[in-house]
Design a protein around this motif. Structure first.
Motif, PDB file in Angstrom:
ATOM      1  N   ALA A  30       0.832  -1.204   0.000  1.00  0.00           N
ATOM      2  CA  ALA A  30       0.000   0.000   0.000  1.00  0.00           C
ATOM      3  C   ALA A  30       0.867   1.256   0.000  1.00  0.00           C
ATOM      4  CB  ALA A  30      -0.929  -0.011   1.216  1.00  0.00           C
ATOM      5  N   ARG A  31       1.909   1.242   0.796  1.00  0.00           N
ATOM      6  CA  ARG A  31       2.799   2.402   0.875  1.00  0.00           C
ATOM      7  C   ARG A  31       3.516   2.639  -0.454  1.00  0.00           C
ATOM      8  NH1 ARG A  31       8.102   3.234   1.559  1.00  0.00           N
ATOM      9  NH2 ARG A  31       8.788   5.155   2.581  1.00  0.00           N
ATOM     10  N   ASP A  32       3.833   1.589  -1.179  1.00  0.00           N
ATOM     11  CA  ASP A  32       4.493   1.730  -2.481  1.00  0.00           C
ATOM     12  C   ASP A  32       3.710   2.660  -3.400  1.00  0.00           C
ATOM     13  OD1 ASP A  32       6.587   0.106  -1.811  1.00  0.00           O
ATOM     14  OD2 ASP A  32       5.835  -1.668  -2.865  1.00  0.00           O
ATOM     15  N   MET A  33       2.396   2.569  -3.344  1.00  0.00           N
ATOM     16  CA  MET A  33       1.577   3.394  -4.230  1.00  0.00           C
ATOM     17  C   MET A  33       1.744   4.880  -3.923  1.00  0.00           C
ATOM     18  SD  MET A  33       0.253   1.103  -6.178  1.00  0.00           S
ATOM     19  CE  MET A  33       1.759   0.152  -5.886  1.00  0.00           C
ATOM     20  N   PHE A  36       5.065   5.882  -5.434  1.00  0.00           N
ATOM     21  CA  PHE A  36       4.998   6.001  -6.887  1.00  0.00           C
ATOM     22  C   PHE A  36       4.329   7.305  -7.312  1.00  0.00           C
ATOM     23  CE2 PHE A  36       4.804   1.080  -7.118  1.00  0.00           C
ATOM     24  CZ  PHE A  36       6.170   1.030  -6.880  1.00  0.00           C
ATOM     25  N   ILE A  37       3.270   7.678  -6.613  1.00  0.00           N
ATOM     26  CA  ILE A  37       2.600   8.948  -6.942  1.00  0.00           C
ATOM     27  C   ILE A  37       3.547  10.125  -6.691  1.00  0.00           C
ATOM     28  CG2 ILE A  37       0.729  10.504  -6.251  1.00  0.00           C
ATOM     29  CD1 ILE A  37      -1.003   8.021  -5.794  1.00  0.00           C
ATOM     30  N   ALA A  38       4.316  10.056  -5.610  1.00  0.00           N
ATOM     31  CA  ALA A  38       5.291  11.111  -5.334  1.00  0.00           C
ATOM     32  C   ALA A  38       6.364  11.155  -6.422  1.00  0.00           C
ATOM     33  CB  ALA A  38       5.926  10.887  -3.965  1.00  0.00           C
ATOM     34  N   ARG A  39       6.783   9.990  -6.906  1.00  0.00           N
ATOM     35  CA  ARG A  39       7.787   9.946  -7.988  1.00  0.00           C
ATOM     36  C   ARG A  39       7.233  10.587  -9.261  1.00  0.00           C
ATOM     37  NH1 ARG A  39      12.231   9.239  -5.127  1.00  0.00           N
ATOM     38  NH2 ARG A  39      12.472   7.178  -4.181  1.00  0.00           N
ATOM     39  N   LEU A  40       5.963  10.357  -9.537  1.00  0.00           N
ATOM     40  CA  LEU A  40       5.372  10.947 -10.741  1.00  0.00           C
ATOM     41  C   LEU A  40       5.452  12.467 -10.726  1.00  0.00           C
ATOM     42  CD1 LEU A  40       2.167   8.777 -11.381  1.00  0.00           C
ATOM     43  CD2 LEU A  40       4.293   8.800 -12.693  1.00  0.00           C
ATOM     44  N   HIS A  41       5.362  13.045  -9.560  1.00  0.00           N
ATOM     45  CA  HIS A  41       5.440  14.502  -9.443  1.00  0.00           C
ATOM     46  C   HIS A  41       6.837  15.029  -9.779  1.00  0.00           C
ATOM     47  CE1 HIS A  41       1.783  14.413  -6.498  1.00  0.00           C
ATOM     48  NE2 HIS A  41       1.427  14.351  -7.762  1.00  0.00           N
ATOM     49  N   ALA A  60      -3.679   5.211  -8.128  1.00  0.00           N
ATOM     50  CA  ALA A  60      -4.609   5.528  -7.037  1.00  0.00           C
ATOM     51  C   ALA A  60      -5.622   4.402  -6.840  1.00  0.00           C
ATOM     52  CB  ALA A  60      -5.324   6.846  -7.328  1.00  0.00           C
ATOM     53  N   GLN A  61      -6.075   3.793  -7.923  1.00  0.00           N
ATOM     54  CA  GLN A  61      -7.009   2.669  -7.829  1.00  0.00           C
ATOM     55  C   GLN A  61      -6.337   1.451  -7.184  1.00  0.00           C
ATOM     56  OE1 GLN A  61      -8.372   2.095 -11.844  1.00  0.00           O
ATOM     57  NE2 GLN A  61      -9.644   3.939 -11.844  1.00  0.00           N
ATOM     58  N   LEU A  62      -5.092   1.201  -7.559  1.00  0.00           N
ATOM     59  CA  LEU A  62      -4.348   0.102  -6.946  1.00  0.00           C
ATOM     60  C   LEU A  62      -4.161   0.353  -5.451  1.00  0.00           C
ATOM     61  CD1 LEU A  62      -1.565  -0.636  -9.587  1.00  0.00           C
ATOM     62  CD2 LEU A  62      -3.518  -2.087  -9.000  1.00  0.00           C
ATOM     63  N   ARG A  63      -3.925   1.608  -5.121  1.00  0.00           N
ATOM     64  CA  ARG A  63      -3.737   1.974  -3.715  1.00  0.00           C
ATOM     65  C   ARG A  63      -4.971   1.634  -2.897  1.00  0.00           C
ATOM     66  NH1 ARG A  63      -4.761   6.136  -0.167  1.00  0.00           N
ATOM     67  NH2 ARG A  63      -3.054   6.656   1.279  1.00  0.00           N
ATOM     68  N   GLN A  64      -6.139   1.950  -3.407  1.00  0.00           N
ATOM     69  CA  GLN A  64      -7.377   1.658  -2.689  1.00  0.00           C
ATOM     70  C   GLN A  64      -7.564   0.161  -2.487  1.00  0.00           C
ATOM     71  OE1 GLN A  64      -7.783   4.953  -1.531  1.00  0.00           O
ATOM     72  NE2 GLN A  64      -9.779   3.975  -1.284  1.00  0.00           N
ATOM     73  N   LEU A 166       7.552   1.587 -11.235  1.00  0.00           N
ATOM     74  CA  LEU A 166       6.691   2.611 -11.828  1.00  0.00           C
ATOM     75  C   LEU A 166       6.643   2.459 -13.347  1.00  0.00           C
ATOM     76  CD1 LEU A 166       4.918   5.047 -11.339  1.00  0.00           C
ATOM     77  CD2 LEU A 166       6.960   6.482 -11.266  1.00  0.00           C
ATOM     78  N   HIS A 167       7.780   2.167 -13.940  1.00  0.00           N
ATOM     79  CA  HIS A 167       7.822   1.931 -15.381  1.00  0.00           C
ATOM     80  C   HIS A 167       6.977   0.716 -15.756  1.00  0.00           C
ATOM     81  CE1 HIS A 167      10.252   0.748 -19.175  1.00  0.00           C
ATOM     82  NE2 HIS A 167       9.307   1.610 -19.504  1.00  0.00           N
ATOM     83  N   SER A 168       7.027  -0.327 -14.928  1.00  0.00           N
ATOM     84  CA  SER A 168       6.239  -1.527 -15.186  1.00  0.00           C
ATOM     85  C   SER A 168       4.741  -1.223 -15.103  1.00  0.00           C
ATOM     86  CB  SER A 168       6.613  -2.612 -14.172  1.00  0.00           C
ATOM     87  OG  SER A 168       5.854  -3.774 -14.371  1.00  0.00           O
ATOM     88  N   LEU A 169       4.340  -0.435 -14.112  1.00  0.00           N
ATOM     89  CA  LEU A 169       2.937  -0.055 -13.990  1.00  0.00           C
ATOM     90  C   LEU A 169       2.490   0.799 -15.169  1.00  0.00           C
ATOM     91  CD1 LEU A 169       2.666   0.829 -10.186  1.00  0.00           C
ATOM     92  CD2 LEU A 169       1.613  -1.113 -11.364  1.00  0.00           C
ATOM     93  N   ALA A 170       3.383   1.685 -15.620  1.00  0.00           N
ATOM     94  CA  ALA A 170       3.041   2.556 -16.754  1.00  0.00           C
ATOM     95  C   ALA A 170       2.790   1.740 -18.015  1.00  0.00           C
ATOM     96  CB  ALA A 170       4.163   3.563 -16.986  1.00  0.00           C
TER      97      ALA A 170
END
Length: 215
Positions: A30-33, A36-41, A60-64, A166-170
């Motif tokens: 959960a924390r990874d998400m 990842f959002i912080a990295r996107l910024h 964000a959906q994965l985080r939930q 993050l690249h894998s998720l993208a």
């Protein structure tokens, strides 16, 4: 602390680690998400990029989903885990501060014998180095140079792994053609971070990781 204080045959420690593991792993996922959002910024891409918005929404959906799983695991395991943890804390108090360097020494020797580092084994190397660093925080005799080197590896290899994931998720949710700039940027960033992490790991391996004996 459990690994440092307990032997492999310690049933109480084994039970505690078994109970904590699913909670720890679910919390980490959960924390990874959030990471990842912080990295996107940090991406140097136009903020109005539709691909960046879609990727953020996907994470964000994965985080939930992962938060929901974490809550379920905690609800089912909390009472027993808390009871075993309290029992273990009482046992720690009976140790009167005694520390054996055996566990960190075994781990340090494992890192010393690690094969040549590359992308496929760097993450596992980082996990063991991170665990060793946590153990050594219990030993006041540990040198600052050793702790700094372990901390640098933890940070740099962790950052590389974040960008890699993050690249894998993208690649799961972005279009290879329309979102090529984002995908290329994530790929290049992860490769840059890999080189930095390997440099840090190889510098660590040049240090003497022998663990001092506790007083």
């Amino acid at each position: 602390m459990v690994h440092t204080f307990s032997s492999e045959s310690d049933r109480q420690a084994h039970t505690l680690l078994k109970l904590i593991k699913p909670i720890r792993k679910a919390a980490g996922k959960a924390r990874d998400m959030d990471v990842f959002i912080a990295r996107l910024h940090q991406l140097k891409i136009e903020p109005e990029s539709n691909g960046l918005v879609r990727l953020t929404e996907h994470i964000a959906q994965l985080r939930q989903k992962r938060l929901a799983r974490l809550h379920l695991i905690i609800a089912s395991e909390l009472k027993l885990t808390r009871r075993v943890l309290k029992r273990y804390v009482r046992w720690l108090g009976s140790r009167d501060g005694y520390l054996s360097p055996a566990a960190p020494q075994v781990l340090a020797e494992k890192l010393d014998r690690w094969p040549k580092l590359h992308a496929a084994n760097l993450h596992d190397f980082r996990i063991h180095a991170k665990e060793l660093r946590y153990m050594l925080q219990l030993f006041p005799e540990t040198t600052r140079q050793r702790m700094d080197a372990l901390g640098e590896l933890k940070d740099k290899a962790g950052e590389w792994h974040d960008w890699l994931e993050l690249h894998s998720l993208a690649k799961e949710c972005l279009d290879p053609a329309a979102d090529r700039d984002i995908l290329d940027h994530l790929r290049d960033t992860s490769q840059d971070k890999l080189r930095a992490a390997l440099g840090s790991a190889n510098r660590l391996r040049k240090l003497n990781l022998d663990i001092p004996r506790a007083a």
